[in-house]
Design a protein around this motif. Structure first.
Motif, mmCIF file in Angstrom:
data_model
loop_
_atom_site.group_PDB
_atom_site.id
_atom_site.type_symbol
_atom_site.label_atom_id
_atom_site.label_comp_id
_atom_site.label_asym_id
_atom_site.label_seq_id
_atom_site.Cartn_x
_atom_site.Cartn_y
_atom_site.Cartn_z
ATOM 1 N N SER A 1 2.120 7.843 -26.252
ATOM 2 C CA SER A 1 1.412 7.982 -24.968
ATOM 3 C C SER A 1 0.013 7.385 -25.054
ATOM 4 N N GLU A 2 -0.693 7.636 -26.167
ATOM 5 C CA GLU A 2 -2.044 7.091 -26.328
ATOM 6 C C GLU A 2 -2.012 5.570 -26.444
ATOM 7 N N TYR A 3 -0.997 5.029 -27.132
ATOM 8 C CA TYR A 3 -0.911 3.573 -27.279
ATOM 9 C C TYR A 3 -0.607 2.901 -25.944
ATOM 10 N N VAL A 4 0.312 3.493 -25.186
ATOM 11 C CA VAL A 4 0.638 2.936 -23.866
ATOM 12 C C VAL A 4 -0.594 2.972 -22.967
ATOM 13 N N GLU A 5 -1.346 4.076 -23.019
ATOM 14 C CA GLU A 5 -2.569 4.177 -22.226
ATOM 15 C C GLU A 5 -3.571 3.104 -22.640
ATOM 16 N N PHE A 6 -3.681 2.844 -23.949
ATOM 17 C CA PHE A 6 -4.586 1.795 -24.434
ATOM 18 C C PHE A 6 -4.147 0.420 -23.929
ATOM 19 N N ILE A 7 -2.841 0.116 -24.033
ATOM 20 C CA ILE A 7 -2.329 -1.184 -23.585
ATOM 21 C C ILE A 7 -2.586 -1.371 -22.093
ATOM 22 N N ASP A 8 -2.338 -0.326 -21.313
ATOM 23 C CA ASP A 8 -2.535 -0.430 -19.862
ATOM 24 C C ASP A 8 -4.008 -0.636 -19.515
ATOM 25 N N GLN A 9 -4.889 0.087 -20.186
ATOM 26 C CA GLN A 9 -6.320 -0.068 -19.920
ATOM 27 C C GLN A 9 -6.813 -1.429 -20.415
ATOM 28 N N TYR A 10 -6.320 -1.850 -21.581
ATOM 29 C CA TYR A 10 -6.742 -3.115 -22.177
ATOM 30 C C TYR A 10 -6.398 -4.299 -21.267
ATOM 31 N N ASN A 11 -5.254 -4.215 -20.581
ATOM 32 C CA ASN A 11 -4.797 -5.312 -19.728
ATOM 33 C C ASN A 11 -5.075 -5.083 -18.243
ATOM 34 N N ASP A 12 -5.824 -3.998 -17.937
ATOM 35 C CA ASP A 12 -6.083 -3.659 -16.530
ATOM 36 C C ASP A 12 -4.761 -3.642 -15.757
ATOM 37 N N GLN A 13 -3.812 -2.854 -16.284
ATOM 38 C CA GLN A 13 -2.445 -2.922 -15.803
ATOM 39 C C GLN A 13 -2.250 -2.382 -14.393
ATOM 40 N N ASP A 14 -3.124 -1.484 -13.941
ATOM 41 C CA ASP A 14 -3.004 -0.998 -12.557
ATOM 42 C C ASP A 14 -3.150 -2.153 -11.574
ATOM 43 N N GLY B 1 0.829 -1.204 0.000
ATOM 44 C CA GLY B 1 0.000 0.000 0.000
ATOM 45 C C GLY B 1 0.861 1.250 0.000
ATOM 46 N N PHE B 2 1.976 1.199 0.718
ATOM 47 C CA PHE B 2 2.914 2.310 0.767
ATOM 48 C C PHE B 2 3.630 2.484 -0.562
ATOM 49 N N PHE B 3 3.923 1.360 -1.236
ATOM 50 C CA PHE B 3 4.697 1.399 -2.480
ATOM 51 C C PHE B 3 3.844 1.706 -3.704
ATOM 52 N N ILE B 4 2.709 1.038 -3.829
ATOM 53 C CA ILE B 4 1.943 1.129 -5.077
ATOM 54 C C ILE B 4 0.458 1.343 -4.814
ATOM 55 N N GLY B 5 0.150 1.923 -3.630
ATOM 56 C CA GLY B 5 -1.250 2.233 -3.334
ATOM 57 C C GLY B 5 -1.837 3.192 -4.353
ATOM 58 N N ASN B 6 -1.020 4.158 -4.797
ATOM 59 C CA ASN B 6 -1.415 5.029 -5.903
ATOM 60 C C ASN B 6 -0.892 4.423 -7.201
ATOM 61 N N PRO B 7 -1.748 4.233 -8.206
ATOM 62 C CA PRO B 7 -1.309 3.596 -9.453
ATOM 63 C C PRO B 7 -0.137 4.321 -10.103
ATOM 64 N N ILE B 8 0.682 3.571 -10.807
ATOM 65 C CA ILE B 8 1.835 4.129 -11.509
ATOM 66 C C ILE B 8 1.361 5.000 -12.679
ATOM 67 N N LYS B 9 1.966 6.167 -12.817
ATOM 68 C CA LYS B 9 1.642 7.057 -13.929
ATOM 69 C C LYS B 9 2.798 7.047 -14.931
ATOM 70 N N ILE B 10 2.466 6.920 -16.202
ATOM 71 C CA ILE B 10 3.470 6.890 -17.262
ATOM 72 C C ILE B 10 3.219 8.071 -18.195
ATOM 73 N N THR B 11 4.261 8.858 -18.442
ATOM 74 C CA THR B 11 4.137 10.008 -19.323
ATOM 75 C C THR B 11 5.112 9.884 -20.479
ATOM 76 N N CYS B 12 4.748 10.460 -21.603
ATOM 77 C CA CYS B 12 5.602 10.414 -22.797
ATOM 78 C C CYS B 12 5.363 11.678 -23.620
ATOM 79 N N ASP B 13 6.433 12.245 -24.160
ATOM 80 C CA ASP B 13 6.316 13.467 -24.964
ATOM 81 C C ASP B 13 5.629 13.204 -26.306
ATOM 82 N N ASP B 14 5.783 11.991 -26.822
ATOM 83 C CA ASP B 14 5.155 11.635 -28.092
ATOM 84 C C ASP B 14 3.694 11.274 -27.825
ATOM 85 N N GLU B 15 2.781 12.067 -28.367
ATOM 86 C CA GLU B 15 1.360 11.867 -28.080
ATOM 87 C C GLU B 15 0.864 10.517 -28.578
ATOM 88 N N GLY B 16 1.334 10.079 -29.766
ATOM 89 C CA GLY B 16 0.905 8.791 -30.310
ATOM 90 C C GLY B 16 1.339 7.633 -29.433
#
Length: 349
Positions: free
Chosen positions: A89-102, A72-87
């Motif tokens: 960033s959108e693909y990584v967000e899709f992969i994470d949501q698709y696999n329920d990565q949190d 809970g102390f380490f990963i209680g808040n989900p990991i956030k991933i940022t990327c300067d390339d919008e394309g």
């Protein structure tokens, strides 16, 4: 760590040897760790005492408290991933949501805290999307080369079917092969390209030594459970103390079941009759000191704060920072290891 010479290929004999070593690790180290986490303590499996003796079996689940508190102390808040390339960033967000990565990240982190390591496997599903699944080290292992870089060469996943027959898969740099063990390893004729640029799996580690977070204090936890069980036995003993009668002898009708009635009778001169309870020396102070010492050592050595302690919430900000210092250091170490694993994840994807 399982390692294979760079110039050698994985054949049936070498694979069988690795699986044998893995089975030994599972039975000798990994399964006891999970048993501690799910409250299956050694104190429950000690020889049964005679029926007339108290036989309490108490297990305090420090391992689950330590693992869940730290995660809970380490990963209680989900990991956030940022990327300067919008394309990207959108693909990584899709992969994470698709696999329920949190949720996957949280479960993988818990597996690492229990066993000291965990695995993530990647595949292409029937819709052509990248799938990510976590595995614990009882059902998979990674084989590295013998170079100083320790490159991944093979990833082995094992599972048993409903008939308890062992099956598995081996992934290398290019393809996946499947096998069955029926006395010996039999390779399936089918093999499949996985289209990842490398072995499609990642080993995540809690620390360099692959040691579970409560593994260093397992012996202290078991000693605590044994001590508190014996203390409960002493409470029962004093509640059911023997009645001692000295100076007069009771007849058979008056005294039939000495163990069940808890009576001890001695003959005497008949002039002075003593009737009181027989008690052994009281070790309550020693027991309490031992339990307090063991509990303090558990949290001290595990380096996880006892946030349920009544004094924790009343501490000043500086004092609380010092109490959380050990857990913060553990988090930083695990964060670096987890980041390394995620770098490999997205590199492969």
């Amino acid at each position: 760590m399982y390692r294979l010479e760079t110039d050698k290929e994985l054949n049936e004999d070498i694979l069988a040897d690795f699986i044998s070593k893995h089975n030994q690790e599972v039975s000798n180290r990994l399964e006891p760790l999970m048993k501690e986490y799910i409250s299956d303590f050694p104190v429950y499996h000690q020889p049964k005492k005679p029926d007339y003796k108290p036989d309490n079996r108490i297990g305090v689940n420090f391992p689950k408290y330590i693992v869940d508190t730290f995660n809970g102390f380490f990963i209680g808040n989900p990991i956030k991933i940022t990327c300067d390339d919008e394309g990207v960033s959108e693909y990584v967000e899709f992969i994470d949501q698709y696999n329920d990565q949190d949720d996957n990240n949280a479960e993988l982190s818990k597996i690492c805290s229990i066993y000291g390591k965990g695995y993530e496997m990647y595949y292409n599903d029937e819709d052509g999307n990248v799938g990510i699944i976590y595995l614990d080290p009882t059902e998979a292992f990674m084989i590295y080369d013998d170079s100083v870089l320790k490159r991944e060469r093979y990833f082995v996943r094992l599972y048993r079917d409903e008939d308890n027959v062992l099956h598995g898969s081996v992934s290398d740099q290019e393809k996946v092969r499947w096998f069955t063990i029926k006395g010996k390893i039999v390779w399936n004729e089918q093999e499949q390209l996985h289209y990842f640029n490398g072995v499609p799996a990642t080993e995540y580690r809690e620390n360099k030594e692959c040691q579970g977070i409560f593994e260093p204090v397992m012996s202290i936890i078991n000693a605590f459970n044994k001590a508190i069980s014996e203390k409960a036995n002493d409470v029962d003993y004093f509640a059911d103390a023997y009645l001692k009668i000295i100076g007069t002898l009771l007849d058979e009708d008056e005294l039939k079941h000495i163990r069940s009635d808890r009576v001890i009778n001695f003959d005497g001169d008949g002039e002075s009759v003593i009737v009181d309870f027989l008690q052994k020396p009281n070790g309550d102070t020693t027991q309490e000191n031992l339990l307090d010492r063991l509990q303090n050592l558990i949290f001290l050595i595990a380096m996880v704060a006892n946030i349920s302690d009544e004094n924790f919430g009343t501490s000043s900000g500086i004092a609380m920072a010092y109490k959380l210092q050990g857990m913060s250091n553990l988090r930083k170490t695990k964060e670096r290891k987890f980041t390394s694993g995620m770098n490999r994840r997205y590199k492969l994807i």
